[in-house]
Design a protein around this motif. Sequence first.
Motif, PDB file in Angstrom:
ATOM      1  N   UNK A  95       0.832  -1.202   0.000  1.00 19.42           N
ATOM      2  CA  UNK A  95       0.000   0.000   0.000  1.00 19.42           C
ATOM      3  C   UNK A  95       0.867   1.253   0.000  1.00 19.42           C
ATOM      4  N   UNK A  96       1.885   1.250   0.815  1.00 17.70           N
ATOM      5  CA  UNK A  96       2.788   2.402   0.878  1.00 17.70           C
ATOM      6  C   UNK A  96       3.450   2.655  -0.477  1.00 17.70           C
ATOM      7  N   UNK A  97       3.857   1.596  -1.166  1.00 12.33           N
ATOM      8  CA  UNK A  97       4.497   1.750  -2.474  1.00 12.33           C
ATOM      9  C   UNK A  97       3.553   2.395  -3.476  1.00 12.33           C
ATOM     10  N   UNK A  98       2.272   2.031  -3.429  1.00  9.02           N
ATOM     11  CA  UNK A  98       1.293   2.627  -4.348  1.00  9.02           C
ATOM     12  C   UNK A  98       1.098   4.107  -4.042  1.00  9.02           C
ATOM     13  N   UNK A  99       1.035   4.446  -2.767  1.00 12.39           N
ATOM     14  CA  UNK A  99       0.886   5.851  -2.379  1.00 12.39           C
ATOM     15  C   UNK A  99       2.121   6.651  -2.807  1.00 12.39           C
ATOM     16  N   UNK A 100       3.302   6.067  -2.653  1.00 10.55           N
ATOM     17  CA  UNK A 100       4.541   6.738  -3.065  1.00 10.55           C
ATOM     18  C   UNK A 100       4.545   7.001  -4.570  1.00 10.55           C
TER      19      UNK A 100
END
Length: 892
Positions: free
Chosen positions: A444-449
């Motif tokens: 999820x964090x990678x997608x937000x980044x």
Amino acid sequence: MGVIDWIGIRRSLMTTTVRSHFLQMIPSVLKLFELHPWIIGTFQFLVNTRELIHLVHEENKIVEYFRLDTALQQYLEGVYQKKIKMSPEELASFDKYFARCLDDSIGACVDPIHDSCTSHDPGNAQDATVCVNLLSISVTYMDKYFDPESVIRFVENILLKAVHWASLLKLNEDGSKSISVVSRKVSDAVCNMIHRRKMDGKEVKFWDWAMSIAWKLPDFTEQWKTRLDQEIKNKIQNQCKHEWQFSEFLDFYATKLTDLKLESEVQKHFDNKAFEVAGKSMQQPKQVAMLKRWWKNITDQFVDKSAHPVVVIFQKLFFQAQGKAHRQKFTQQTNALNFVCNWSFSVQFCELFERFRKSFSEDALRIISGVWKDFQAVVDLFRTDGILVDQMNIIVTNEERFFLLCGVLDCANKEKSSSSVDNHGNLTESVRIMKECHNVFKRTKACVEDFTHLCNSIEFDEESPPHDELEKLLKDPTNKKKVIDLVNKDDRQRSTDYFGITEDQLESFKEIAFLKDSKKLIQSMFLKSVKEAQSPLNRNMHWTDLLQAWEITRDEAVNLAKDVEAGTMTLTNVSQKFQAIDGSKDGIELEVNLIYDFAEKFSDGPPLENRETRQLQIFNTFKLNQANRAITVLLQIRDLLQLEGNFDSIVERKNMIENQDDVQLYDVPETLTIMELSEITDEKLVILEKFIKGEKVIAWLQGKMKGIHGVQVLCDLAMISAGGDAIEIGRVSCFLSAVMGFAPLIFWGQKNAEITERKQEHDDPQISNDDDDYVEDNQQDELDLRYKDDVNVCTEDAGLTDLLTRCNKVWEKAKDSKTLLQHWDETVRHLSWFEDVEKFYGSVEKSSLTQAQAINDQGVYVIKRWSTDSKISVQNSIRLQIASLDEQEMSL
């Protein structure tokens, strides 16, 4: 009185009968000794080695008066050179004999009234000689013949005592030097033995004995220990480097060395090497596996749990590895976890520690126990879902070692591996659940980044951009947070609550993540969508507004993929859509692949099958535009030089370029025949454009000059006209330089067939004044031959390939002459001046100059009688002949 032949006497006494009577003379010799002391030396000279062995073994009194150095020489010579066999009893009696005699000599030096001493005196020159000889003889044989056992016996019974005696004697300068030399040779002999002999338990014990020797000469003792210490160290290093694998050395260290009970100096070298070998092995993955196998074998041989040198070595390795691990900025428990999970030998050390706790020092036991206690505390966190992100990262990276360590500790505590985990099940299941929670958050964090990175491609005016809220969440450190706090409480398969986003928004983020490798295309499309959504960009915008702009970009990317696939895009549209890529082939392939894959994954429709074809066509579209300037210039030169060859390929491409609004992508060929034109640099095109601007000069040169020779003649006449005027001389030089540079194009189209025709028709070897033009033509041909590649006849079928060949020649000349364009500009500017010069000098002057040049270059005056019909005179006997290009001779 004559000289006595003692050698002859000794030889005559060698018979068995005589020898038995000879030894019976001993009582008489002892009586004579009281009045004539010299007789003992004579008797000793006549005694052979076997008899000496017998007398010493029987402890005959006469041997007490023998010279020790002579006795030692005879004994060593017999045993080691003549190979006389001696029984152990006889060897022991000799050791006892030499020891007793040397003790008496030492005692006499310390106490002159020694009971067993008659005439020993520290200042006695004979004693000094005997002592020095003893040492010299000992070293000579020790270096050549002795084994470690012989050395030990010899040094303890003879050398040590001889050196002690030497230290008590008042030796003169020569004697002191001799002792110093002998001492050095003793250490040389022992060091040589250490160097050349194979290292084993017996040899190491010999080293230990040698290091323990305390010589009575203080300076020599210090040098001795220093020299041996270095030799032993080198021996151990070389043995490991060239002969033994590390496991062989550790085997020797662990199994053989313990029983030897070495002195600290030698043991220190083995400890240091074992520490070094084990440490290096842990740094190499292949060696670690071997080290582990060795460790299992060696620990199985430990009978008891008493102190063992291996324990000491690995205790040191533990503290070394722990020191490096604690450089990380972790909590105490996380530090312990990080250390034991990353140390390649931690599992084996844990087994060692649990089995041999009593062998560790109290301090080591306290520190090591603390590490395992902290490790166990981290394992227990799985009961309460309290594991931290830092800890989870370490466990995931070293999962196999983590579980092995847990198993060793559980076995040591006589508990099952599941005893330390919570209601979720066993430890393996708990780790799996926490790992999955952590992975959900990271995805999820990678997608937000990826979304924030796309937003960062836009420049906002305000300090706080619309997506700043997400940026702060991403920058907030999570390593000290619990893994369970990063996922949704009601659904551990989601991590949207942490970032405050919805599932639909996350799906949009995933779409962006799919296109994150796009370098420029998607960014430019997104920027356009944002600009259309709201202006100015930063007014009342939230990151959700940017996400809505992405929805527009998403649809545009899908439609672009479908339009490219159909091939119905005009070339103008293709250039606009892909302009951000600048025609890079790799860039085009990357972007087209991304939008094709994106369209196939996130939209409905038939499969896209023309990917590679469309990539080539897009690339060729950019190549066409890049070649436009070159095509225009080449066509202008074609018209200027009136070339009639094949230029169809660039004419067609020129039409395609000029009608890009009507030409569609599928019309572009997959293979371009004009690819090289797009590679022509701007610098080269400037040269050709400058050439075209001088079209008046070109026309004048082609009309008035007969090739390069005509230019040269004009320049020579202009130089004559200029006199000393520097400006006009410079103008002529520029003219000649410029014309020579562009000659491959200027004179390419000239027809000179009439010159060739006149040569073929001319058969009169004597040319009249009416034939002056031929002489000029002849000179022209000669100069043109030197520049034949620049002035060859332009054929009617000269096309694009021929023109490019000519252009390459001009570019080469321009490369060699940095001032070519400047000189050409000067020539264009002063064309009228050159026209005036050409008009001023008519054909007569030019012909005369041409004739003079021809005569100077090829003229030959021939004197002979040419005809018998007339009287010989100067006029009819001298002729001027000029050789032409076809080697015919013409006379003038």
